[in-house]
Design a protein around this motif. Sequence first.
Motif, PDB file in Angstrom:
ATOM      1  N   VAL A 134       0.929  -1.079   0.084  1.00  0.00           N
ATOM      2  CA  VAL A 134       0.093   0.022   0.111  1.00  0.00           C
ATOM      3  C   VAL A 134       0.982   1.216  -0.033  1.00  0.00           C
ATOM      4  CG1 VAL A 134      -1.807   1.279   1.426  1.00  0.00           C
ATOM      5  CG2 VAL A 134      -1.861  -1.288   1.233  1.00  0.00           C
ATOM      6  N   GLN A 135       0.520   2.159  -0.745  1.00  0.00           N
ATOM      7  CA  GLN A 135       1.259   3.342  -1.119  1.00  0.00           C
ATOM      8  C   GLN A 135       2.646   3.156  -1.511  1.00  0.00           C
ATOM      9  OE1 GLN A 135       0.711   5.345   2.781  1.00  0.00           O
ATOM     10  NE2 GLN A 135      -1.217   6.537   2.016  1.00  0.00           N
ATOM     11  N   ASP A 136       3.225   2.109  -1.996  1.00  0.00           N
ATOM     12  CA  ASP A 136       4.313   1.840  -2.642  1.00  0.00           C
ATOM     13  C   ASP A 136       4.335   2.217  -4.213  1.00  0.00           C
ATOM     14  OD1 ASP A 136       6.697   0.692  -3.646  1.00  0.00           O
ATOM     15  OD2 ASP A 136       6.582  -1.257  -2.721  1.00  0.00           O
ATOM     16  N   PRO A 137       5.057   3.210  -4.224  1.00  0.00           N
ATOM     17  CA  PRO A 137       5.026   3.798  -5.805  1.00  0.00           C
ATOM     18  C   PRO A 137       5.815   3.017  -6.727  1.00  0.00           C
ATOM     19  CG  PRO A 137       6.763   5.054  -4.155  1.00  0.00           C
ATOM     20  CD  PRO A 137       5.806   4.026  -3.454  1.00  0.00           C
ATOM     21  N   GLY A 138       6.606   2.082  -6.301  1.00  0.00           N
ATOM     22  CA  GLY A 138       7.363   1.149  -7.043  1.00  0.00           C
ATOM     23  C   GLY A 138       6.506  -0.015  -7.715  1.00  0.00           C
ATOM     24  N   THR A 139       5.348  -0.452  -7.007  1.00  0.00           N
ATOM     25  CA  THR A 139       4.572  -1.454  -7.320  1.00  0.00           C
ATOM     26  C   THR A 139       3.153  -1.251  -7.165  1.00  0.00           C
ATOM     27  OG1 THR A 139       4.177  -2.313  -4.880  1.00  0.00           O
ATOM     28  CG2 THR A 139       6.336  -2.971  -6.217  1.00  0.00           C
ATOM     29  N   GLY A 140       2.852  -0.206  -6.470  1.00  0.00           N
ATOM     30  CA  GLY A 140       1.205  -0.192  -6.332  1.00  0.00           C
ATOM     31  C   GLY A 140       0.681  -1.486  -5.404  1.00  0.00           C
ATOM     32  N   ALA A 141      -0.450  -1.148  -4.833  1.00  0.00           N
ATOM     33  CA  ALA A 141      -0.901  -2.363  -4.037  1.00  0.00           C
ATOM     34  C   ALA A 141      -1.213  -3.684  -4.611  1.00  0.00           C
ATOM     35  CB  ALA A 141      -2.474  -1.894  -3.403  1.00  0.00           C
ATOM     36  N   ARG A 142      -0.992  -4.518  -3.976  1.00  0.00           N
ATOM     37  CA  ARG A 142      -0.879  -5.978  -4.634  1.00  0.00           C
ATOM     38  C   ARG A 142      -1.839  -6.777  -3.606  1.00  0.00           C
ATOM     39  NH1 ARG A 142       2.072  -6.930  -9.306  1.00  0.00           N
ATOM     40  NH2 ARG A 142       3.347  -5.358  -9.902  1.00  0.00           N
ATOM     41  N   PRO A 143      -2.331  -7.813  -4.197  1.00  0.00           N
ATOM     42  CA  PRO A 143      -3.278  -8.731  -3.490  1.00  0.00           C
ATOM     43  C   PRO A 143      -2.552  -9.856  -2.892  1.00  0.00           C
ATOM     44  CG  PRO A 143      -3.584  -9.289  -5.652  1.00  0.00           C
ATOM     45  CD  PRO A 143      -2.670  -7.909  -5.586  1.00  0.00           C
ATOM     46  N   PHE A 144      -3.170 -10.227  -1.921  1.00  0.00           N
ATOM     47  CA  PHE A 144      -2.609 -11.677  -1.006  1.00  0.00           C
ATOM     48  C   PHE A 144      -3.854 -12.372  -0.754  1.00  0.00           C
ATOM     49  CE2 PHE A 144      -2.332 -13.570   3.315  1.00  0.00           C
ATOM     50  CZ  PHE A 144      -1.099 -14.201   2.939  1.00  0.00           C
ATOM     51  N   THR A 145      -3.662 -13.780  -1.072  1.00  0.00           N
ATOM     52  CA  THR A 145      -4.654 -14.765  -0.835  1.00  0.00           C
ATOM     53  C   THR A 145      -4.024 -16.106  -0.117  1.00  0.00           C
ATOM     54  OG1 THR A 145      -4.946 -15.663  -2.802  1.00  0.00           O
ATOM     55  CG2 THR A 145      -6.059 -13.675  -2.485  1.00  0.00           C
ATOM     56  N   GLU A 146      -4.876 -16.798   0.703  1.00  0.00           N
ATOM     57  CA  GLU A 146      -4.496 -18.022   1.049  1.00  0.00           C
ATOM     58  C   GLU A 146      -5.779 -18.638   1.523  1.00  0.00           C
ATOM     59  OE1 GLU A 146      -1.129 -18.870   4.125  1.00  0.00           O
ATOM     60  OE2 GLU A 146      -2.927 -19.016   5.634  1.00  0.00           O
ATOM     61  N   THR A 147      -5.793 -20.023   1.028  1.00  0.00           N
ATOM     62  CA  THR A 147      -6.827 -20.946   1.186  1.00  0.00           C
ATOM     63  C   THR A 147      -6.566 -22.308   1.964  1.00  0.00           C
ATOM     64  OG1 THR A 147      -7.806 -19.902  -0.905  1.00  0.00           O
ATOM     65  CG2 THR A 147      -9.079 -21.844  -0.140  1.00  0.00           C
ATOM     66  N   SER A 148      -7.064 -22.386   3.057  1.00  0.00           N
ATOM     67  CA  SER A 148      -6.769 -23.589   3.602  1.00  0.00           C
ATOM     68  C   SER A 148      -7.814 -24.435   3.933  1.00  0.00           C
ATOM     69  CB  SER A 148      -5.988 -23.278   4.834  1.00  0.00           C
ATOM     70  OG  SER A 148      -4.598 -22.703   4.695  1.00  0.00           O
ATOM     71  N   LEU A 149      -7.666 -25.684   3.790  1.00  0.00           N
ATOM     72  CA  LEU A 149      -8.676 -26.780   4.108  1.00  0.00           C
ATOM     73  C   LEU A 149      -8.150 -27.987   5.064  1.00  0.00           C
ATOM     74  CD1 LEU A 149     -11.180 -28.410   1.731  1.00  0.00           C
ATOM     75  CD2 LEU A 149      -9.713 -30.027   3.000  1.00  0.00           C
ATOM     76  N   ARG A 150      -8.718 -28.475   6.209  1.00  0.00           N
ATOM     77  CA  ARG A 150      -8.390 -29.720   6.787  1.00  0.00           C
ATOM     78  C   ARG A 150      -9.564 -30.575   7.124  1.00  0.00           C
ATOM     79  NH1 ARG A 150      -8.494 -31.540  12.367  1.00  0.00           N
ATOM     80  NH2 ARG A 150      -6.911 -32.454  12.850  1.00  0.00           N
ATOM     81  N   TYR A 151      -9.302 -31.813   7.216  1.00  0.00           N
ATOM     82  CA  TYR A 151     -10.400 -32.825   7.439  1.00  0.00           C
ATOM     83  C   TYR A 151      -9.875 -33.968   7.995  1.00  0.00           C
ATOM     84  CZ  TYR A 151     -14.217 -36.107   6.560  1.00  0.00           C
ATOM     85  OH  TYR A 151     -15.388 -37.090   6.732  1.00  0.00           O
ATOM     86  N   ALA A 152     -10.396 -34.253   9.172  1.00  0.00           N
ATOM     87  CA  ALA A 152     -10.057 -35.245   9.855  1.00  0.00           C
ATOM     88  C   ALA A 152     -11.267 -36.268  10.199  1.00  0.00           C
ATOM     89  CB  ALA A 152      -9.176 -34.736  11.163  1.00  0.00           C
ATOM     90  N   LYS A 153     -10.952 -37.320  10.213  1.00  0.00           N
ATOM     91  CA  LYS A 153     -12.111 -38.359  10.613  1.00  0.00           C
ATOM     92  C   LYS A 153     -11.355 -39.761  11.380  1.00  0.00           C
ATOM     93  CE  LYS A 153     -16.221 -40.323   9.764  1.00  0.00           C
ATOM     94  NZ  LYS A 153     -17.289 -39.927  10.664  1.00  0.00           N
ATOM     95  N   VAL A 154     -12.440 -39.908  12.372  1.00  0.00           N
ATOM     96  CA  VAL A 154     -12.004 -41.430  13.253  1.00  0.00           C
ATOM     97  C   VAL A 154     -12.811 -42.574  12.470  1.00  0.00           C
ATOM     98  CG1 VAL A 154     -12.211 -42.584  15.417  1.00  0.00           C
ATOM     99  CG2 VAL A 154     -11.801 -39.810  15.183  1.00  0.00           C
ATOM    100  N   LEU A 155     -12.171 -43.409  11.863  1.00  0.00           N
ATOM    101  CA  LEU A 155     -12.704 -44.326  10.833  1.00  0.00           C
ATOM    102  C   LEU A 155     -13.071 -45.556  12.036  1.00  0.00           C
ATOM    103  CD1 LEU A 155     -10.244 -44.511   7.896  1.00  0.00           C
ATOM    104  CD2 LEU A 155     -12.659 -43.331   8.090  1.00  0.00           C
ATOM    105  N   ALA A 156     -12.404 -45.589  12.982  1.00  0.00           N
ATOM    106  CA  ALA A 156     -12.774 -46.836  13.950  1.00  0.00           C
ATOM    107  C   ALA A 156     -12.099 -46.403  15.309  1.00  0.00           C
ATOM    108  CB  ALA A 156     -12.179 -48.169  13.334  1.00  0.00           C
ATOM    109  N   SER A 157     -12.209 -47.299  16.217  1.00  0.00           N
ATOM    110  CA  SER A 157     -11.700 -46.927  17.582  1.00  0.00           C
ATOM    111  C   SER A 157     -10.427 -46.751  17.769  1.00  0.00           C
ATOM    112  CB  SER A 157     -12.334 -47.828  18.694  1.00  0.00           C
ATOM    113  OG  SER A 157     -11.733 -49.067  18.197  1.00  0.00           O
ATOM    114  N   LYS A 158      -9.671 -47.383  16.655  1.00  0.00           N
ATOM    115  CA  LYS A 158      -8.062 -47.434  16.733  1.00  0.00           C
ATOM    116  C   LYS A 158      -7.512 -46.665  15.478  1.00  0.00           C
ATOM    117  CE  LYS A 158      -7.273 -51.433  19.532  1.00  0.00           C
ATOM    118  NZ  LYS A 158      -6.637 -52.766  19.767  1.00  0.00           N
ATOM    119  N   LEU A 159      -8.688 -46.218  14.542  1.00  0.00           N
ATOM    120  CA  LEU A 159      -7.934 -45.834  13.083  1.00  0.00           C
ATOM    121  C   LEU A 159      -8.515 -44.244  12.859  1.00  0.00           C
ATOM    122  CD1 LEU A 159      -6.001 -46.490  10.803  1.00  0.00           C
ATOM    123  CD2 LEU A 159      -8.042 -47.477   9.430  1.00  0.00           C
ATOM    124  N   ALA A 160      -7.541 -43.621  12.574  1.00  0.00           N
ATOM    125  CA  ALA A 160      -8.084 -42.069  12.222  1.00  0.00           C
ATOM    126  C   ALA A 160      -7.064 -41.637  11.181  1.00  0.00           C
ATOM    127  CB  ALA A 160      -7.937 -41.073  13.402  1.00  0.00           C
TER     128      ALA A 160
END
Length: 815
Positions: A134-160
């Motif tokens: 922001v207010q950088d005359p050499g580049t101008g404002a630039r976008p930044f994005t980050e997308t994250s996903l997590r999935y966890a599952k207990v399949l059985a009493s001893k396995l996940a």
Amino acid sequence: MQSPVTVEKLTARDLRLTPAPSFFDAIDNVKGVQVITPSLSFKVINARGFTNTTNVRFAQLVDGIDNQAPHLGGPIGNVLGPSDLDIRSVEIVPGTAAALYGLNAINGLANFSTLNPFASEGLSVQQKAGVNHVQDPGTGARPFTETSLRYAKVLASKLAFKVNGTYLRGYDWVANDQTELNPNGNATTGLLGADNPARDPVNSYGNESSDRSTLTLGGKSYSVARTGYDERDVVDYHLQTIKADAALHYKLSAATELSYTYRLAVLDNVYQRSNRFRLQDYRLQQHALQLLGPVVQARAYITTENTGKSYNLRSAAENLDRSFKPDDVWNREYTAAWNAATGNGQSVAQAHAAARAAADAGRLQPGTAAFRQRLSELQDLNNWDQGAALRVQADLLHAEAQLDLGAALRRAGQTWLPAAVDVRVGADHRTYLIVPDGNYFINPGPGKDPLRDNLTYSKTGGFGQAGLHLFDDKVRLTATLRADKNDYFTIRFNPRFTAVYSPWREHNFRLSYQSGYRFPSLFEGFSNVNSGQVKRIGGLRVMSSGVFENSYLRSSIDAFNAAVTAAVNADKSGATPAQKKERAITQSQGLLRRTPYTYLRPEHIRSLELGYKAALLPGGRLLVDVDFYYNAYRDFIAQVEAYVPKTLNPDSAAIYLNSRSTQNRYRLWTNAQSKVYNYGGSLGLRYELPRGFRAGANATYARLARTESGDGLEDGFNTPRWLYNVSLDNENLYRGLGFGLRYHWQQRYYSQTFLVSGEVPAYHSLDAQLSYALPRPDLRFKLGATNVLNQYYVTFLGGPSVGGLYYASVTYAVK
């Protein structure tokens, strides 16, 4: 509270309340920790001094697993680490931890603990969007994005199982420091500032010392550099990180778990070592198998590294110039144009400007199709004397196991070991494997094909530890002895002794003494790089045999050649230029100094630490933590530049060292002859206020105490004497609305690297966030900013200017 050494921790609550865009960025506010920023997606952690942009003295672990890039010897930020959705807590040990970990952790380590799928299952999604520059005359404002996903599952009493994925994109911070590194290159001729034909701005490449020639013009000697290119001309600042991991967990019993984890990272960003690099399509993978239980803990993992299409920015700039016109041709045209200009009555300074313009006629211009095409070709040429490619493939193989011998004996029904005694033993082995590329690494082993046979480098170690609990557990004593055997070195021993005294549960005093060794990293031991007409070679005898014995210090050669130039320019006799130079060489050759250094030895530290931690006031609302340390180092692993004359006659050495073409130039890894002492401490306060408010403050002091037999070669301390952090936050100020404020300040300090040395200005930064949490659905919004006031600063010389980053995030969880 009762740890025998200083341990700093970021809990889940700390991570929710931080204004930092990620948990990794939040480490910047931890007591006793210094963070430097080579890139928006690449930060380097250090503690207690002696750091650089590749911190091989500080280990970084994820669930106890080292996540370094093998050939670098250090991690690339958090690219191979967990996402914000999978992080459980962060623990940092500032100070040597080599006695237990043996991972070259002589300045400390950080361990990132992740969420177990048995304890935390379901789907979580997080989206961040923001802007920087922001207010950088050499580049101008630039976008930044980050997308994250997590999935966890207990399949059985001893396995996940669990899976994670993150995709980050942005525009990196820009390095454009135009500070002059060679201001006195032509001081004897009165050419200073913009008139100096040997100018070398910090973030301009292709005009370094190896890109300069001494030209005789009008009877005087001038140092003249090629024109070079700014960093922004030869690098793409767009960055991205793609990372993913998957883990399968199996419970062998209620307290024992076996897991397999796979991690992948593909990244583009900017990295700094002795030069600046564009890391491009850089790939890291890791396979890890862990067994964790109350008696046995064991891990085995392999990390693979492929540098992809990465390249050296300095070499790219140098060879853009040289591929347009070789040095000798450019020098001849420069000389002819200078003579013509002075013959037409122009001043000396005007003649130099005209000569440069004439010699640069037709030079490749940034932004043109021809420039881009040639830069692309150089990025794929794996020889830094001709191209710029970084092409390394490396593997790290590691196995370790620890046994709680006391617990094992008691479980087996053996009662001869008192309950007040703890005994633990462990062992580990690590092997690095490098595929020779012919430029960065070769295999130097006897009988090996240097370009076909893979290079291996191994270490085996183990430790035994005994602990004793006395006086109703008010006193806890521990003694540890570690032994490590590394290829090319004899066995080394690291002892550690600790004591904790807790007169009451709320008050804990600690004392520890320990030593640690750091063995040379792959790069320090085995590098074999042709870099800008200076060959950088590892300091092991197998790599540099004969060079140390026959070389002269570059610092003395520079002083000698400066004296020769000054004498020639001051000589008013009627002698020819050749006669003047011969006289000047004879008069000045006493300045030359043989290299006193030799082949690499392990680096060593001895450390004494005192500390006190207490939970005061009713309910322990005030947490106090203070520590003090004193360190003694020897055999710092550092670099020295030394040149070998191309003659076997020592009487002719001065003549050969006066010309770049008659000497072989080396940058060697070796050990400083200094004994170095540093000390410091830190104080941290955290106060739980009424109505959910929490205030915190910490201050860290680090000082280089003294250097015995100082030779100036010891690695840069590169640490501010004072830094402090202040915070105020509340997770539920009103109906799910929370906020967090962080203020960071650090004092100016002297930075010493092979790229540039000088003062890093003091800076301060204010971070802030507002958050809003909905319990149903489990939804959390955050509006945050780091460096809210957008006051650009640098954390080290040669690195980028860091401005404000403003972002919003939303996190959604389905249990």
